[in-house]
Design an enzyme around this catalytic site. Structure first.
Site, PDB file in Angstrom:
ATOM      1  N   ALA A   1       7.690  -4.403   3.597  1.00  0.00           N
ATOM      2  CA  ALA A   1       7.782  -5.866   3.461  1.00  0.00           C
ATOM      3  C   ALA A   1       8.007  -6.597   4.778  1.00  0.00           C
ATOM      4  O   ALA A   1       7.728  -7.784   4.875  1.00  0.00           O
ATOM      5  CB  ALA A   1       8.915  -6.213   2.502  1.00  0.00           C
TER       6      ALA A   1
ATOM      7  N   TYR B   1     -12.351  -6.840   1.962  1.00  0.00           N
ATOM      8  CA  TYR B   1     -13.632  -7.545   2.037  1.00  0.00           C
ATOM      9  C   TYR B   1     -14.172  -7.879   0.645  1.00  0.00           C
ATOM     10  O   TYR B   1     -14.869  -8.871   0.471  1.00  0.00           O
ATOM     11  CB  TYR B   1     -14.647  -6.755   2.879  1.00  0.00           C
ATOM     12  CG  TYR B   1     -14.623  -7.282   4.291  1.00  0.00           C
ATOM     13  CD1 TYR B   1     -13.449  -7.215   5.032  1.00  0.00           C
ATOM     14  CD2 TYR B   1     -15.720  -7.921   4.850  1.00  0.00           C
ATOM     15  CE1 TYR B   1     -13.373  -7.760   6.289  1.00  0.00           C
ATOM     16  CE2 TYR B   1     -15.653  -8.470   6.115  1.00  0.00           C
ATOM     17  CZ  TYR B   1     -14.478  -8.396   6.830  1.00  0.00           C
ATOM     18  OH  TYR B   1     -14.400  -8.962   8.067  1.00  0.00           O
TER      19      TYR B   1
ATOM     20  N   GLY C   1     -12.585  -9.028  -1.709  1.00  0.00           N
ATOM     21  CA  GLY C   1     -11.952 -10.254  -2.197  1.00  0.00           C
ATOM     22  C   GLY C   1     -12.536 -11.502  -1.553  1.00  0.00           C
ATOM     23  O   GLY C   1     -12.207 -12.620  -1.945  1.00  0.00           O
TER      24      GLY C   1
ATOM     25  N   HIS D   1     -15.624  -1.531   4.851  1.00  0.00           N
ATOM     26  CA  HIS D   1     -16.101  -2.905   4.650  1.00  0.00           C
ATOM     27  C   HIS D   1     -17.639  -2.958   4.623  1.00  0.00           C
ATOM     28  O   HIS D   1     -18.234  -3.581   3.750  1.00  0.00           O
ATOM     29  CB  HIS D   1     -15.597  -3.827   5.753  1.00  0.00           C
ATOM     30  CG  HIS D   1     -14.103  -3.877   5.883  1.00  0.00           C
ATOM     31  ND1 HIS D   1     -13.247  -3.713   4.829  1.00  0.00           N
ATOM     32  CD2 HIS D   1     -13.296  -4.084   6.958  1.00  0.00           C
ATOM     33  CE1 HIS D   1     -11.990  -3.827   5.250  1.00  0.00           C
ATOM     34  NE2 HIS D   1     -11.995  -4.039   6.536  1.00  0.00           N
TER      35      HIS D   1
ATOM     36  N   ARG E   1     -16.947 -13.927  16.761  1.00  0.00           N
ATOM     37  CA  ARG E   1     -16.323 -13.364  15.562  1.00  0.00           C
ATOM     38  C   ARG E   1     -17.126 -13.819  14.354  1.00  0.00           C
ATOM     39  O   ARG E   1     -17.203 -15.018  14.077  1.00  0.00           O
ATOM     40  CB  ARG E   1     -14.882 -13.851  15.438  1.00  0.00           C
ATOM     41  CG  ARG E   1     -14.232 -13.423  14.136  1.00  0.00           C
ATOM     42  CD  ARG E   1     -12.805 -13.922  13.985  1.00  0.00           C
ATOM     43  NE  ARG E   1     -12.283 -13.480  12.705  1.00  0.00           N
ATOM     44  CZ  ARG E   1     -12.318 -14.208  11.595  1.00  0.00           C
ATOM     45  NH1 ARG E   1     -12.824 -15.417  11.604  1.00  0.00           N
ATOM     46  NH2 ARG E   1     -11.834 -13.722  10.459  1.00  0.00           N
TER      47      ARG E   1
ATOM     48  N   ARG F   1     -23.721 -15.600   5.276  1.00  0.00           N
ATOM     49  CA  ARG F   1     -22.636 -15.580   6.261  1.00  0.00           C
ATOM     50  C   ARG F   1     -21.298 -15.482   5.535  1.00  0.00           C
ATOM     51  O   ARG F   1     -20.933 -16.381   4.766  1.00  0.00           O
ATOM     52  CB  ARG F   1     -22.693 -16.832   7.128  1.00  0.00           C
ATOM     53  CG  ARG F   1     -21.611 -16.846   8.183  1.00  0.00           C
ATOM     54  CD  ARG F   1     -21.800 -18.007   9.120  1.00  0.00           C
ATOM     55  NE  ARG F   1     -22.638 -17.621  10.235  1.00  0.00           N
ATOM     56  CZ  ARG F   1     -22.150 -17.388  11.472  1.00  0.00           C
ATOM     57  NH1 ARG F   1     -20.872 -17.504  11.717  1.00  0.00           N
ATOM     58  NH2 ARG F   1     -22.965 -17.045  12.443  1.00  0.00           N
TER      59      ARG F   1
ATOM     60  N   GLN G   1     -18.261 -14.933   7.089  1.00  0.00           N
ATOM     61  CA  GLN G   1     -17.236 -15.676   7.829  1.00  0.00           C
ATOM     62  C   GLN G   1     -17.655 -15.809   9.277  1.00  0.00           C
ATOM     63  O   GLN G   1     -18.423 -14.965   9.736  1.00  0.00           O
ATOM     64  CB  GLN G   1     -15.869 -14.985   7.739  1.00  0.00           C
ATOM     65  CG  GLN G   1     -15.878 -13.614   8.383  1.00  0.00           C
ATOM     66  CD  GLN G   1     -14.613 -12.822   8.147  1.00  0.00           C
ATOM     67  OE1 GLN G   1     -13.971 -12.938   7.136  1.00  0.00           O
ATOM     68  NE2 GLN G   1     -14.243 -11.996   9.105  1.00  0.00           N
TER      69      GLN G   1
HETATM   70  C1  BG6 Z   1      -9.226  -4.566   8.868  1.00  0.00           C
HETATM   71  C2  BG6 Z   1      -9.420  -3.768  10.121  1.00  0.00           C
HETATM   72  O1  BG6 Z   1      -9.552  -3.798   7.742  1.00  0.00           O
HETATM   73  O2  BG6 Z   1     -10.052  -5.709   8.898  1.00  0.00           O
HETATM   74  C3  BG6 Z   1      -9.177  -4.593  11.348  1.00  0.00           C
HETATM   75  O3  BG6 Z   1      -8.528  -2.671  10.099  1.00  0.00           O
HETATM   76  C4  BG6 Z   1      -9.966  -5.881  11.308  1.00  0.00           C
HETATM   77  O4  BG6 Z   1      -9.490  -3.862  12.522  1.00  0.00           O
HETATM   78  C5  BG6 Z   1      -9.779  -6.577   9.981  1.00  0.00           C
HETATM   79  O5  BG6 Z   1      -9.557  -6.696  12.374  1.00  0.00           O
HETATM   80  C6  BG6 Z   1     -10.683  -7.767   9.877  1.00  0.00           C
HETATM   81  O6  BG6 Z   1     -10.438  -8.491   8.709  1.00  0.00           O
HETATM   82  P1  BG6 Z   1     -10.955  -9.973   8.581  1.00  0.00           P
HETATM   83  O7  BG6 Z   1     -10.678 -10.330   7.174  1.00  0.00           O
HETATM   84  O8  BG6 Z   1     -10.180 -10.769   9.587  1.00  0.00           O
HETATM   85  O9  BG6 Z   1     -12.407  -9.959   8.920  1.00  0.00           O
END
Ligand code: BG6
Length: 490
Positions: free
Chosen positions: A15, A187, A189, A248, A349, A378, A380
């Site tokens: 937690a 991912y 979700g 993912h 990103r 897309r 994100q």
């Molecule tokens: C996690 C990975 O599962 O997903 C990380 O361990 C990564 O390395 C993250 O940064 C990314 O999640 P999101 O939701 O920010 O794309």
């Protein structure tokens, strides 16, 4: 007399950690603030760090937001109510006696009604098993009484290859039943990922063209523009294929490639995903490129490389980038490359899927030759679905340009886009498993990448260097070109 559904304890193991503080507790508050949690709901935090209830509440409060309750005074009041339901116990994860200290907090309601329970293991993966065993020994594996349920949640990574994943599945299965176990790949979700089934199967126009006759290639890209930032302790032992690609990106692939589920429920959706994954032969090293970001100078400033991070072993060969060309060998997809790439320390990103169609035949419009239609999904940031089509440029001539039919979530919908964990947590409480990884799905995903991971380790493959903040190693472009494709460049 109340019902078990009125009583819920969420035991959050780990937690005080990052995942709990930044994702799980805020998502719980988001659900609470919208009235999704039962009347008698509480959070019991458990972790090694000694904290008082007040300290736990203070660190919890740091990340709660008023997204769903913009009015400041009522949000603040709701936060205080939520925090009052949070308590904390410190102890060792694998110590049965320490976990038993939770028992008095989890006792049944005063009227004797049993409660529903979630044990959320937001702990480092190497303690999944010791914690599970200790939970079993402490007597928490079974429901607290008739009509109530107990569920346990773990989050990727699940093992580091097929064998270790199987072991985890098997050993957890000696304590909890599969139906009690919720394996998270967050991912699933995400809003756009959940829209994939709708896009594909609620719109008549896509299914007839969703195959090798019309689609030339599928690209799935995941990139981050930040460095490992001290997370090397976990990442250096894992690398990007285990961290992102095996989970993912394969989840996304399975949703793109799967056949229509016979019904819209967890069993049939996951059957269809497993079938798709089982059609993917493991790639060899010829179809995989690994890279690692290196130090560079930009504007006279030194930008450290992966190996310069203090949390990374000197001389590490861990891949921070990977590209893979996968095949889905079935009647729908034979011959269509599924090109996956994932990397940290890149030039942006984003996560997206690009479905590239074949060029229009017939040569009626030579100007459009070679550049195909493209469906871009897309995930994100800036969630969107766009379809790139050729269009006549207004005017007296016949000039053609690629333009976009554009569904931008921000402008198309007025609703807030939930955080992935909000959806996932609500589904756990509802016992809805479509968005969670079933054991055979996990095994199938590991079957795809385990052989090449073993080769990479056995041959000590040296990752190709790429400068921090760039598009990644040149080898990835050559890989795509070998499969008749080119990566999209922003
Ligand atoms: C996690 C990975 O599962 O997903 C990380 O361990 C990564 O390395 C993250 O940064 C990314 O999640 P999101 O939701 O920010 O794309």
């Amino acid at each position: 007399m109340s019902e078990p559904g009125d009583h819920l304890s969420i035991v959050l193991l780990g937690a005080s950690g990052h995942l709990a503080r930044t994702k799980i507790l805020p998502a719980l508050f988001a659900l609470y603030s919208q009235g999704f949690l039962p009347k008698h709901f509480r959070v019991v935090g458990f972790a090694r760090t000694p904290l008082s209830d007040a300290e736990f509440r203070a660190i919890t409060a740091e990340n709660l937001t008023c997204r769903y309750m913009p009015e400041a005074a009522s949000c603040e009041a709701r936060m205080q109510e939520f925090l009052a339901r949070c308590t904390y116990v410190s102890g060792q994860y694998d110590a049965t006696a320490d976990l038993k200290a939770l028992a008095p907090l989890l006792k049944a309601a005063p009227d004797g009604t049993p409660e529903n329970r979630v044990f959320y293991l937001a702990v480092p993966p190497h303690v999944f098993l010791p914690v599970t065993r200790a939970l079993g020994e402490a007597g928490f594996a079974n429901p607290s009484g008739e009509g109530a349920w107990t569920r346990v949640v773990i989050e990727k990574p699940f093992g580091h290859d097929r064998a270790s994943s199987d072991l985890l599945t098997h050993e957890m299965g000696t304590v909890f039943k599969e139906e009690q176990i919720y394996r998270i790949d967050h991912y699933l979700g995400k809003e756009v990922i959940q829209n994939l089934l709708v896009l594909r199967f609620a719109n008549l126009i896509f299914e007839p063209i969703w195959n090798r006759h019309y689609i030339k290639s599928v690209q799935i890209t995941w990139k981050e523009n930040v460095s490992i930032e001290g997370r090397g302790g976990y990442f250096d032992g894992a690398g990007i294929i285990r961290d992102v690609m095996q989970n993912h990106l394969l989840q996304i692939l399975s949703l793109v490639a799967m056949e229509p589920p016979s019904r819209l429920n967890a069993t049939h959706i996951r059957n269809a995903k497993v079938n798709a994954l089982q059609c993917v032969p493991p790639p060899t090293l010829d179809d995989v490129v690994v890279g690692q970001y290196a130090a560079t100078y930009r504007g006279g400033v030194h930008i450290p490389g992966y190996r310069d991070d203090p949390s990374v072993l000197p001389g590490s060969r861990t891949a921070t980038y990977a590209a893979a060309a996968l095949r889905v060998v079935n009647g729908r997809w034979e011959g269509v490359p599924f090109l996956l790439r994932a990397g940290k320390g890149l030039d942006g990103r984003s996560s997206e899927i690009r479905i590239q169609f074949r060029p229009a035949p017939g040569g009626v419009f030579p100007a459009s030759d070679g550049t195909p239609n493209e469906l871009v999904i897309r995930i994100q940031p800036d969630e969107a679905i766009t379809f790139r089509i050729w269009s006549k440029v207004p005017g007296l001539g016949m000039d053609l340009e690629l333009r976009e039919l554009n569904l931008q979530y921000k402008t198309a919908f007025t609703q807030l886009i939930p955080e992935a964990y909000e959806d996932l947590l609500l589904d756990i409480l509802r016992g809805e498993k479509s968005l969670f990884i079933r054991e055979d799905e996990l095994a199938s995903a590991w079957d795809i990448f385990t052989p090449v991971l073993e080769t990479i380790d056995a041959q000590s493959v040296i990752p190709e260097a790429y400068e921090f903040g760039t598009a990644g190693p040149a080898g990835a472009d050559q890989l795509a070109a070998r499969h008749g494709a080119a990566w999209h460049r922003e």
